[in-house]
Design a protein around this motif. Structure first.
Motif, PDB file in Angstrom:
ATOM      1  N   ILE A 132       5.314  -6.642  12.134  1.00 44.52           N
ATOM      2  CA  ILE A 132       5.925  -5.403  11.666  1.00 44.52           C
ATOM      3  C   ILE A 132       5.191  -4.920  10.426  1.00 44.52           C
ATOM      4  O   ILE A 132       4.896  -5.707   9.516  1.00 44.52           O
ATOM      5  N   ASN A 133       4.887  -3.637  10.380  1.00 39.66           N
ATOM      6  CA  ASN A 133       4.194  -3.055   9.236  1.00 39.66           C
ATOM      7  C   ASN A 133       5.185  -2.604   8.172  1.00 39.66           C
ATOM      8  O   ASN A 133       6.278  -2.115   8.484  1.00 39.66           O
ATOM      9  N   GLY A 134       4.783  -2.759   6.913  1.00 41.23           N
ATOM     10  CA  GLY A 134       5.670  -2.344   5.837  1.00 41.23           C
ATOM     11  C   GLY A 134       5.002  -2.422   4.478  1.00 41.23           C
ATOM     12  O   GLY A 134       3.774  -2.320   4.368  1.00 41.23           O
ATOM     13  N   TYR A 135       5.822  -2.613   3.466  1.00 39.54           N
ATOM     14  CA  TYR A 135       5.340  -2.601   2.087  1.00 39.54           C
ATOM     15  C   TYR A 135       5.970  -3.766   1.331  1.00 39.54           C
ATOM     16  O   TYR A 135       7.146  -4.101   1.539  1.00 39.54           O
ATOM     17  N   SER A 136       5.188  -4.376   0.430  1.00 40.91           N
ATOM     18  CA  SER A 136       5.710  -5.495  -0.349  1.00 40.91           C
ATOM     19  C   SER A 136       4.882  -5.665  -1.615  1.00 40.91           C
ATOM     20  O   SER A 136       3.776  -5.116  -1.726  1.00 40.91           O
ATOM     21  N   GLY A 137       5.420  -6.426  -2.546  1.00 39.47           N
ATOM     22  CA  GLY A 137       4.669  -6.749  -3.757  1.00 39.47           C
ATOM     23  C   GLY A 137       4.859  -5.817  -4.920  1.00 39.47           C
ATOM     24  O   GLY A 137       4.247  -6.007  -5.975  1.00 39.47           O
ATOM     25  N   GLY A 138       5.717  -4.800  -4.762  1.00 41.78           N
ATOM     26  CA  GLY A 138       5.892  -3.824  -5.832  1.00 41.78           C
ATOM     27  C   GLY A 138       7.206  -3.971  -6.581  1.00 41.78           C
ATOM     28  O   GLY A 138       8.003  -4.871  -6.309  1.00 41.78           O
ATOM     29  N   HIS A 139       7.425  -3.042  -7.510  1.00 41.50           N
ATOM     30  CA  HIS A 139       8.604  -3.121  -8.380  1.00 41.50           C
ATOM     31  C   HIS A 139       9.613  -2.008  -8.120  1.00 41.50           C
ATOM     32  O   HIS A 139      10.624  -1.912  -8.819  1.00 41.50           O
ATOM     33  N   THR A 140       9.385  -1.165  -7.115  1.00 42.64           N
ATOM     34  CA  THR A 140      10.319  -0.085  -6.817  1.00 42.64           C
ATOM     35  C   THR A 140      11.068  -0.376  -5.523  1.00 42.64           C
ATOM     36  O   THR A 140      10.593  -1.138  -4.677  1.00 42.64           O
ATOM     37  N   LYS A 141      12.219   0.255  -5.358  1.00 42.30           N
ATOM     38  CA  LYS A 141      13.006   0.104  -4.145  1.00 42.30           C
ATOM     39  C   LYS A 141      12.658   1.206  -3.142  1.00 42.30           C
ATOM     40  O   LYS A 141      12.251   2.296  -3.519  1.00 42.30           O
ATOM     41  N   ASN A 142      12.825   0.862  -1.873  1.00 42.38           N
ATOM     42  CA  ASN A 142      12.644   1.827  -0.783  1.00 42.38           C
ATOM     43  C   ASN A 142      11.307   2.573  -0.832  1.00 42.38           C
ATOM     44  O   ASN A 142      11.266   3.803  -0.789  1.00 42.38           O
ATOM     45  N   PRO A 143      10.191   1.852  -0.935  1.00 40.25           N
ATOM     46  CA  PRO A 143       8.888   2.532  -0.943  1.00 40.25           C
ATOM     47  C   PRO A 143       8.618   3.202   0.397  1.00 40.25           C
ATOM     48  O   PRO A 143       9.097   2.757   1.445  1.00 40.25           O
ATOM     49  N   THR A 144       7.850   4.278   0.361  1.00 37.38           N
ATOM     50  CA  THR A 144       7.428   4.987   1.558  1.00 37.38           C
ATOM     51  C   THR A 144       5.905   5.007   1.592  1.00 37.38           C
ATOM     52  O   THR A 144       5.239   4.614   0.629  1.00 37.38           O
ATOM     53  N   TYR A 145       5.357   5.470   2.708  1.00 39.84           N
ATOM     54  CA  TYR A 145       3.904   5.586   2.806  1.00 39.84           C
ATOM     55  C   TYR A 145       3.366   6.493   1.707  1.00 39.84           C
ATOM     56  O   TYR A 145       2.362   6.199   1.055  1.00 39.84           O
ATOM     57  N   GLU A 146       4.060   7.615   1.494  1.00 37.65           N
ATOM     58  CA  GLU A 146       3.609   8.577   0.489  1.00 37.65           C
ATOM     59  C   GLU A 146       3.698   7.997  -0.922  1.00 37.65           C
ATOM     60  O   GLU A 146       2.765   8.139  -1.722  1.00 37.65           O
ATOM     61  N   SER A 147       4.809   7.337  -1.241  1.00 36.01           N
ATOM     62  CA  SER A 147       4.962   6.817  -2.605  1.00 36.01           C
ATOM     63  C   SER A 147       4.028   5.636  -2.865  1.00 36.01           C
ATOM     64  O   SER A 147       3.445   5.527  -3.948  1.00 36.01           O
ATOM     65  N   SER A 148       3.855   4.764  -1.874  1.00 36.25           N
ATOM     66  CA  SER A 148       2.966   3.616  -2.085  1.00 36.25           C
ATOM     67  C   SER A 148       1.522   4.064  -2.253  1.00 36.25           C
ATOM     68  O   SER A 148       0.750   3.434  -2.986  1.00 36.25           O
ATOM     69  N   ASN A 149       1.162   5.162  -1.610  1.00 36.34           N
ATOM     70  CA  ASN A 149      -0.205   5.673  -1.711  1.00 36.34           C
ATOM     71  C   ASN A 149      -0.540   6.255  -3.076  1.00 36.34           C
ATOM     72  O   ASN A 149      -1.717   6.488  -3.376  1.00 36.34           O
ATOM     73  N   THR A 150       0.472   6.493  -3.908  1.00 35.66           N
ATOM     74  CA  THR A 150       0.175   6.963  -5.263  1.00 35.66           C
ATOM     75  C   THR A 150      -0.350   5.826  -6.134  1.00 35.66           C
ATOM     76  O   THR A 150      -0.940   6.066  -7.186  1.00 35.66           O
ATOM     77  N   GLY A 151      -0.097   4.593  -5.703  1.00 36.50           N
ATOM     78  CA  GLY A 151      -0.531   3.447  -6.496  1.00 36.50           C
ATOM     79  C   GLY A 151       0.389   3.132  -7.657  1.00 36.50           C
ATOM     80  O   GLY A 151       0.118   2.206  -8.417  1.00 36.50           O
ATOM     81  N   THR A 152       1.492   3.871  -7.808  1.00 37.52           N
ATOM     82  CA  THR A 152       2.376   3.674  -8.964  1.00 37.52           C
ATOM     83  C   THR A 152       3.570   2.767  -8.671  1.00 37.52           C
ATOM     84  O   THR A 152       4.287   2.389  -9.587  1.00 37.52           O
ATOM     85  N   THR A 153       3.806   2.414  -7.406  1.00 40.07           N
ATOM     86  CA  THR A 153       4.972   1.601  -7.059  1.00 40.07           C
ATOM     87  C   THR A 153       4.697   0.106  -7.149  1.00 40.07           C
ATOM     88  O   THR A 153       5.620  -0.695  -7.152  1.00 40.07           O
ATOM     89  N   GLY A 154       3.423  -0.258  -7.186  1.00 43.93           N
ATOM     90  CA  GLY A 154       3.042  -1.661  -7.186  1.00 43.93           C
ATOM     91  C   GLY A 154       2.982  -2.285  -5.808  1.00 43.93           C
ATOM     92  O   GLY A 154       2.474  -3.383  -5.640  1.00 43.93           O
ATOM     93  N   HIS A 155       3.501  -1.568  -4.802  1.00 43.60           N
ATOM     94  CA  HIS A 155       3.525  -2.115  -3.448  1.00 43.60           C
ATOM     95  C   HIS A 155       2.149  -2.031  -2.785  1.00 43.60           C
ATOM     96  O   HIS A 155       1.339  -1.153  -3.088  1.00 43.60           O
ATOM     97  N   ALA A 156       1.940  -2.952  -1.861  1.00 44.96           N
ATOM     98  CA  ALA A 156       0.751  -2.928  -1.009  1.00 44.96           C
ATOM     99  C   ALA A 156       1.199  -2.808   0.439  1.00 44.96           C
ATOM    100  O   ALA A 156       2.299  -3.241   0.792  1.00 44.96           O
ATOM    101  N   GLU A 157       0.365  -2.199   1.260  1.00 45.08           N
ATOM    102  CA  GLU A 157       0.640  -2.196   2.694  1.00 45.08           C
ATOM    103  C   GLU A 157       0.603  -3.657   3.156  1.00 45.08           C
ATOM    104  O   GLU A 157      -0.357  -4.374   2.891  1.00 45.08           O
ATOM    105  N   ALA A 158       1.656  -4.072   3.836  1.00 47.94           N
ATOM    106  CA  ALA A 158       1.794  -5.487   4.202  1.00 47.94           C
ATOM    107  C   ALA A 158       2.328  -5.616   5.620  1.00 47.94           C
ATOM    108  O   ALA A 158       2.754  -4.626   6.229  1.00 47.94           O
ATOM    109  N   VAL A 159       2.288  -6.834   6.135  1.00 44.85           N
ATOM    110  CA  VAL A 159       2.847  -7.103   7.456  1.00 44.85           C
ATOM    111  C   VAL A 159       3.810  -8.270   7.383  1.00 44.85           C
ATOM    112  O   VAL A 159       3.645  -9.190   6.574  1.00 44.85           O
ATOM    113  N   GLU A 160       4.821  -8.202   8.232  1.00 46.10           N
ATOM    114  CA  GLU A 160       5.732  -9.315   8.454  1.00 46.10           C
ATOM    115  C   GLU A 160       5.336  -9.949   9.784  1.00 46.10           C
ATOM    116  O   GLU A 160       5.382  -9.292  10.817  1.00 46.10           O
TER     117      GLU A 160
END
Length: 218
Positions: free
Chosen positions: A70-98
């Motif tokens: 499953i594709n998703g996001y992990s490793g960041g400090h914000t809740k409910n990250p989206t593709y758009e928000s994670s792409n700003t680089g400000t959420t701390g999340h990385a594209e990740a897989v489960e």
């Protein structure tokens, strides 16, 4: 890159990326106590970030013992990250897989081997044409045993290749599932130029390295 960003925006995001990775909230993520995901119907879960999740999904789905990715996001400090928000680089999340797998068929240790065999281990903040902190390499551990496996393999690979391994090691906290249109992307969009020119070549390169772990239909 999956999408073009004007130079001025890219420069701005680079600054944000640096801040996102050094702020106190992000540091707290890196030092948190890991959360262990319990087995469900005998299946375990593991979490990896290694560039575009479309690519990583395809790699792990080719491995014996893996039931689903499953594709998703992990490793960041914000809740409910989206593709758009994670792409700003400000959420701390990385594209990740489960990775949902049968530990009786494939071990966590082998999944870590797959991880390193399917990437450029020296590339910082990205894989191939995908650049930015949202594409950085992270291996998530859920307990000390997994952490020890990761650290040992990372150290051995650094010595073998005589390079600095870019992958970070994070305690697992939370996996946020990505939007529906990101799931099974390579299967559903085989003619997409990115899939043809980046994802499939990356998958084939991995298959050549570890043919012994592949499912019969791969």
């Amino acid at each position: 890159m999956k999408k073009l960003i004007p130079l001025i925006t890219l420069l701005f995001l680079f600054s944000c990326n640096n801040h996102a990775q050094t702020n106190p909230k992000q540091e707290a993520v890196k030092t948190a106590k890991p959360i262990e995901v319990p087995l469900e119907d005998g299946k375990a879960k593991a979490y990896f970030a290694s560039g575009c999740f479309w690519c990583v999904e395809a790699v792990y789905e080719s491995v014996k013992g893996v039931d689903q990715v499953i594709n998703g996001y992990s490793g960041g400090h914000t809740k409910n990250p989206t593709y758009e928000s994670s792409n700003t680089g400000t959420t701390g999340h990385a594209e990740a897989v489960e990775v949902i797998y049968d530990p009786e068929v494939v071990s966590f240790e082998t999944l870590v081997d797959v991880y390193f065999a399917s990437q450029n281990p020296a590339q910082v903040n990205g894989q191939g044409p995908d650049r930015g902190s949202q594409y950085r390499s992270i291996i998530f551990y859920q307990n000390e045993a997994q952490k020890n496996i990761i650290e040992s393999k990372k150290k051995a690979l650094a010595k073998k290749l005589d390079i600095t391994i870019a992958a970070e090691i994070y305690p697992f906290q939370k996996f946020w599932i990505a939007e529906d249109y990101h799931q099974d992307y390579e299967k559903l969009h085989p003619d997409n130029p990115y899939i043809q020119n980046v994802s499939i070549p990356r998958l084939n390169k991995f298959k050549a390295k570890m043919p012994e772990v592949l499912k019969d239909d791969h």
